[in-house]
Scaffold this motif. Structure first.
Motif, mmCIF file in Angstrom:
data_model
loop_
_atom_site.group_PDB
_atom_site.id
_atom_site.type_symbol
_atom_site.label_atom_id
_atom_site.label_comp_id
_atom_site.label_asym_id
_atom_site.label_seq_id
_atom_site.Cartn_x
_atom_site.Cartn_y
_atom_site.Cartn_z
ATOM 1 N N SER A 34 0.923 15.778 16.129
ATOM 2 C CA SER A 34 1.535 14.790 15.254
ATOM 3 C C SER A 34 1.213 13.397 15.766
ATOM 4 O O SER A 34 1.078 13.182 16.975
ATOM 5 C CB SER A 34 3.054 14.963 15.216
ATOM 6 N N CYS A 35 1.119 12.466 14.836
ATOM 7 C CA CYS A 35 0.903 11.067 15.171
ATOM 8 C C CYS A 35 1.887 10.247 14.346
ATOM 9 O O CYS A 35 1.717 10.104 13.132
ATOM 10 C CB CYS A 35 -0.531 10.660 14.867
ATOM 11 N N ALA A 36 2.902 9.736 15.013
ATOM 12 C CA ALA A 36 3.913 8.922 14.341
ATOM 13 C C ALA A 36 3.468 7.471 14.368
ATOM 14 O O ALA A 36 3.183 6.917 15.443
ATOM 15 C CB ALA A 36 5.256 9.091 15.035
ATOM 16 N N ALA A 37 3.419 6.865 13.193
ATOM 17 C CA ALA A 37 2.918 5.496 13.057
ATOM 18 C C ALA A 37 4.053 4.545 12.709
ATOM 19 O O ALA A 37 4.940 4.877 11.918
ATOM 20 C CB ALA A 37 1.845 5.448 11.988
ATOM 21 N N SER A 38 4.010 3.372 13.287
ATOM 22 C CA SER A 38 4.998 2.346 12.950
ATOM 23 C C SER A 38 4.345 0.979 13.027
ATOM 24 O O SER A 38 3.291 0.807 13.635
ATOM 25 C CB SER A 38 6.194 2.406 13.904
ATOM 26 N N GLY A 39 4.989 0.004 12.378
ATOM 27 C CA GLY A 39 4.467 -1.349 12.431
ATOM 28 C C GLY A 39 3.895 -1.778 11.092
ATOM 29 O O GLY A 39 4.478 -1.541 10.054
ATOM 30 N N ARG A 40 2.738 -2.399 11.141
ATOM 31 C CA ARG A 40 2.156 -2.977 9.941
ATOM 32 C C ARG A 40 1.705 -1.910 8.958
ATOM 33 O O ARG A 40 1.582 -0.748 9.292
ATOM 34 C CB ARG A 40 0.989 -3.879 10.337
ATOM 35 N N ALA A 41 1.430 -2.323 7.740
ATOM 36 C CA ALA A 41 1.103 -1.409 6.651
ATOM 37 C C ALA A 41 -0.099 -0.534 6.971
ATOM 38 O O ALA A 41 -1.045 -0.968 7.622
ATOM 39 C CB ALA A 41 0.821 -2.209 5.385
ATOM 40 N N THR A 79 -7.277 21.102 10.304
ATOM 41 C CA THR A 79 -6.834 20.515 9.045
ATOM 42 C C THR A 79 -6.019 19.264 9.330
ATOM 43 O O THR A 79 -5.052 19.310 10.104
ATOM 44 C CB THR A 79 -5.965 21.500 8.246
ATOM 45 N N ILE A 80 -6.410 18.155 8.716
ATOM 46 C CA ILE A 80 -5.669 16.908 8.845
ATOM 47 C C ILE A 80 -4.822 16.724 7.595
ATOM 48 O O ILE A 80 -5.239 17.068 6.490
ATOM 49 C CB ILE A 80 -6.619 15.712 9.067
ATOM 50 N N SER A 81 -3.625 16.184 7.790
ATOM 51 C CA SER A 81 -2.733 15.922 6.658
ATOM 52 C C SER A 81 -1.836 14.746 7.027
ATOM 53 O O SER A 81 -1.833 14.290 8.179
ATOM 54 C CB SER A 81 -1.899 17.147 6.321
ATOM 55 N N ARG A 82 -1.105 14.242 6.030
ATOM 56 C CA ARG A 82 -0.173 13.154 6.332
ATOM 57 C C ARG A 82 1.075 13.300 5.490
ATOM 58 O O ARG A 82 1.050 13.869 4.412
ATOM 59 C CB ARG A 82 -0.826 11.765 6.143
ATOM 60 N N ASP A 83 2.144 12.755 6.028
ATOM 61 C CA ASP A 83 3.425 12.702 5.331
ATOM 62 C C ASP A 83 3.780 11.224 5.221
ATOM 63 O O ASP A 83 4.204 10.607 6.194
ATOM 64 C CB ASP A 83 4.485 13.475 6.116
ATOM 65 N N ASN A 84 3.582 10.669 4.030
ATOM 66 C CA ASN A 84 3.795 9.237 3.858
ATOM 67 C C ASN A 84 5.246 8.837 4.105
ATOM 68 O O ASN A 84 5.526 7.770 4.653
ATOM 69 C CB ASN A 84 3.381 8.812 2.453
ATOM 70 N N ALA A 85 6.155 9.695 3.721
ATOM 71 C CA ALA A 85 7.571 9.374 3.888
ATOM 72 C C ALA A 85 7.956 9.264 5.360
ATOM 73 O O ALA A 85 8.830 8.480 5.736
ATOM 74 C CB ALA A 85 8.431 10.428 3.199
ATOM 75 N N LYS A 86 7.282 10.053 6.188
ATOM 76 C CA LYS A 86 7.583 10.042 7.621
ATOM 77 C C LYS A 86 6.611 9.174 8.406
ATOM 78 O O LYS A 86 6.729 9.085 9.637
ATOM 79 C CB LYS A 86 7.547 11.467 8.173
ATOM 80 N N ASN A 87 5.635 8.575 7.724
ATOM 81 C CA ASN A 87 4.606 7.782 8.397
ATOM 82 C C ASN A 87 3.965 8.567 9.539
ATOM 83 O O ASN A 87 3.781 8.053 10.653
ATOM 84 C CB ASN A 87 5.215 6.488 8.952
ATOM 85 N N THR A 88 3.623 9.796 9.251
ATOM 86 C CA THR A 88 3.097 10.691 10.279
ATOM 87 C C THR A 88 1.837 11.390 9.786
ATOM 88 O O THR A 88 1.762 11.818 8.627
ATOM 89 C CB THR A 88 4.155 11.731 10.678
ATOM 90 N N VAL A 89 0.874 11.480 10.676
ATOM 91 C CA VAL A 89 -0.368 12.202 10.411
ATOM 92 C C VAL A 89 -0.385 13.423 11.327
ATOM 93 O O VAL A 89 0.043 13.349 12.480
ATOM 94 C CB VAL A 89 -1.593 11.307 10.686
#
Length: 125
Positions: free
Chosen positions: A21-28, A69-79
Protein backbone atom coordinates in the motif's frame (compact mmCIF):
# COMPACT_ATOMS: atom_id res chain seq x y z
CA UNK A 1 4.11 19.10 0.66
CA UNK A 2 3.52 15.60 -0.66
CA UNK A 3 3.98 12.55 1.51
CA UNK A 4 3.98 8.96 0.38
CA UNK A 5 4.10 6.15 2.90
CA UNK A 6 4.48 2.54 1.79
CA UNK A 7 3.53 -0.47 3.84
CA UNK A 8 2.85 -4.16 3.41
CA UNK A 9 6.32 -5.49 2.71
CA UNK A 10 7.76 -8.49 4.48
CA UNK A 11 9.12 -11.99 4.15
CA UNK A 12 7.20 -14.49 2.03
CA UNK A 13 7.93 -17.87 0.52
CA UNK A 14 8.25 -18.33 -3.21
CA UNK A 15 4.81 -18.69 -4.75
CA UNK A 16 3.21 -16.52 -2.11
CA UNK A 17 1.53 -13.13 -2.36
CA UNK A 18 1.85 -9.70 -0.82
CA UNK A 19 -0.12 -6.50 -1.19
CA UNK A 20 1.75 -3.24 -0.85
CA UNK A 21 0.00 0.00 0.00
CA UNK A 22 1.04 3.57 -0.63
CA UNK A 23 -0.83 6.19 1.37
CA UNK A 24 -0.63 9.63 -0.23
CA UNK A 25 -1.20 12.99 1.39
CA UNK A 26 -0.57 16.62 0.60
CA UNK A 27 -0.99 18.33 -2.74
CA UNK A 28 -3.41 17.19 -5.43
CA UNK A 29 -2.77 13.90 -7.16
CA UNK A 30 -5.61 13.71 -9.64
CA UNK A 31 -3.66 14.92 -12.67
CA UNK A 32 -0.62 12.74 -12.11
CA UNK A 33 0.66 9.22 -12.50
CA UNK A 34 1.53 7.08 -9.53
CA UNK A 35 4.19 4.46 -9.97
CA UNK A 36 5.80 1.54 -8.20
CA UNK A 37 9.50 0.89 -8.61
CA UNK A 38 11.84 -1.59 -7.00
CA UNK A 39 15.54 -1.70 -6.32
CA UNK A 40 17.58 -4.73 -5.39
CA UNK A 41 21.10 -4.42 -3.91
CA UNK A 42 23.63 -3.48 -6.56
CA UNK A 43 20.96 -2.91 -9.21
CA UNK A 44 19.31 0.13 -10.72
CA UNK A 45 15.86 1.22 -9.72
CA UNK A 46 13.41 -0.66 -11.93
CA UNK A 47 9.93 0.28 -13.12
CA UNK A 48 7.22 -2.08 -11.90
CA UNK A 49 3.82 -0.52 -12.61
CA UNK A 50 2.01 2.80 -12.91
CA UNK A 51 -1.54 4.05 -12.75
CA UNK A 52 -3.22 7.30 -13.72
CA UNK A 53 -4.87 8.70 -10.67
CA UNK A 54 -7.91 10.12 -12.43
CA UNK A 55 -8.79 7.44 -14.97
CA UNK A 56 -7.17 4.37 -13.53
CA UNK A 57 -5.23 3.47 -16.69
CA UNK A 58 -2.58 0.92 -15.76
CA UNK A 59 0.85 0.12 -17.14
CA UNK A 60 3.26 -2.65 -16.26
CA UNK A 61 6.78 -3.78 -16.83
CA UNK A 62 6.42 -6.43 -19.50
CA UNK A 63 8.14 -9.10 -17.42
CA UNK A 64 5.69 -8.62 -14.52
CA UNK A 65 2.40 -8.62 -16.39
CA UNK A 66 0.03 -11.25 -15.11
CA UNK A 67 1.62 -11.48 -11.67
CA UNK A 68 1.42 -7.90 -10.40
CA UNK A 69 -1.64 -5.66 -10.32
CA UNK A 70 -1.70 -1.95 -9.53
CA UNK A 71 -4.88 -0.26 -8.34
CA UNK A 72 -5.97 2.83 -6.45
CA UNK A 73 -8.66 3.89 -4.04
CA UNK A 74 -9.34 7.57 -4.61
CA UNK A 75 -11.41 7.91 -1.47
CA UNK A 76 -8.52 6.66 0.65
CA UNK A 77 -5.80 8.36 -1.41
CA UNK A 78 -4.05 5.02 -1.56
CA UNK A 79 -2.36 3.07 -4.33
CA UNK A 80 -1.88 -0.67 -4.09
CA UNK A 81 0.39 -3.24 -5.65
CA UNK A 82 -0.88 -6.81 -5.48
CA UNK A 83 1.97 -9.23 -6.08
CA UNK A 84 1.23 -12.89 -6.74
CA UNK A 85 3.37 -15.93 -7.52
CA UNK A 86 6.35 -14.20 -6.00
CA UNK A 87 9.83 -15.36 -6.91
CA UNK A 88 13.16 -14.84 -5.11
CA UNK A 89 14.09 -12.45 -7.95
CA UNK A 90 11.27 -10.15 -6.80
CA UNK A 91 13.16 -9.43 -3.58
CA UNK A 92 13.89 -5.71 -3.41
CA UNK A 93 12.92 -2.47 -1.75
CA UNK A 94 9.68 -1.30 -3.32
CA UNK A 95 8.97 2.40 -3.69
CA UNK A 96 5.90 4.33 -4.69
CA UNK A 97 6.22 7.70 -6.35
CA UNK A 98 4.29 10.51 -8.04
CA UNK A 99 5.27 11.99 -11.37
CA UNK A 100 6.50 15.56 -11.83
CA UNK A 101 3.85 16.36 -14.42
CA UNK A 102 0.65 14.86 -15.82
CA UNK A 103 2.31 13.60 -19.00
CA UNK A 104 5.61 12.44 -17.61
CA UNK A 105 7.13 9.23 -18.93
CA UNK A 106 5.94 6.91 -16.17
CA UNK A 107 8.68 4.36 -16.88
CA UNK A 108 11.56 6.67 -15.95
CA UNK A 109 12.50 7.22 -12.30
CA UNK A 110 13.73 10.76 -13.05
CA UNK A 111 10.22 11.70 -14.13
CA UNK A 112 8.99 11.27 -10.58
CA UNK A 113 9.17 14.09 -8.11
CA UNK A 114 7.99 12.55 -4.85
CA UNK A 115 9.02 9.20 -3.40
CA UNK A 116 8.12 7.15 -0.39
CA UNK A 117 10.69 5.70 1.98
CA UNK A 118 10.34 2.21 0.55
CA UNK A 119 9.24 -1.14 1.92
CA UNK A 120 11.36 -4.28 1.87
CA UNK A 121 10.06 -7.39 0.14
CA UNK A 122 12.01 -10.60 0.64
CA UNK A 123 11.02 -13.80 -1.13
CA UNK A 124 12.61 -16.98 0.15
CA UNK A 125 13.14 -20.02 -2.04
Amino acid sequence: QVQLVESGGGLVQAGGSLRLSCAASGRAFSAYMMGWFRQAPGKEREFVAAISWSYGFTYYAESLKGRFTISRDNAKNTVYLQMNSLEPEDSAVYYCARTKAPYSDYRRPYEYEYWGQGTQVTVSS
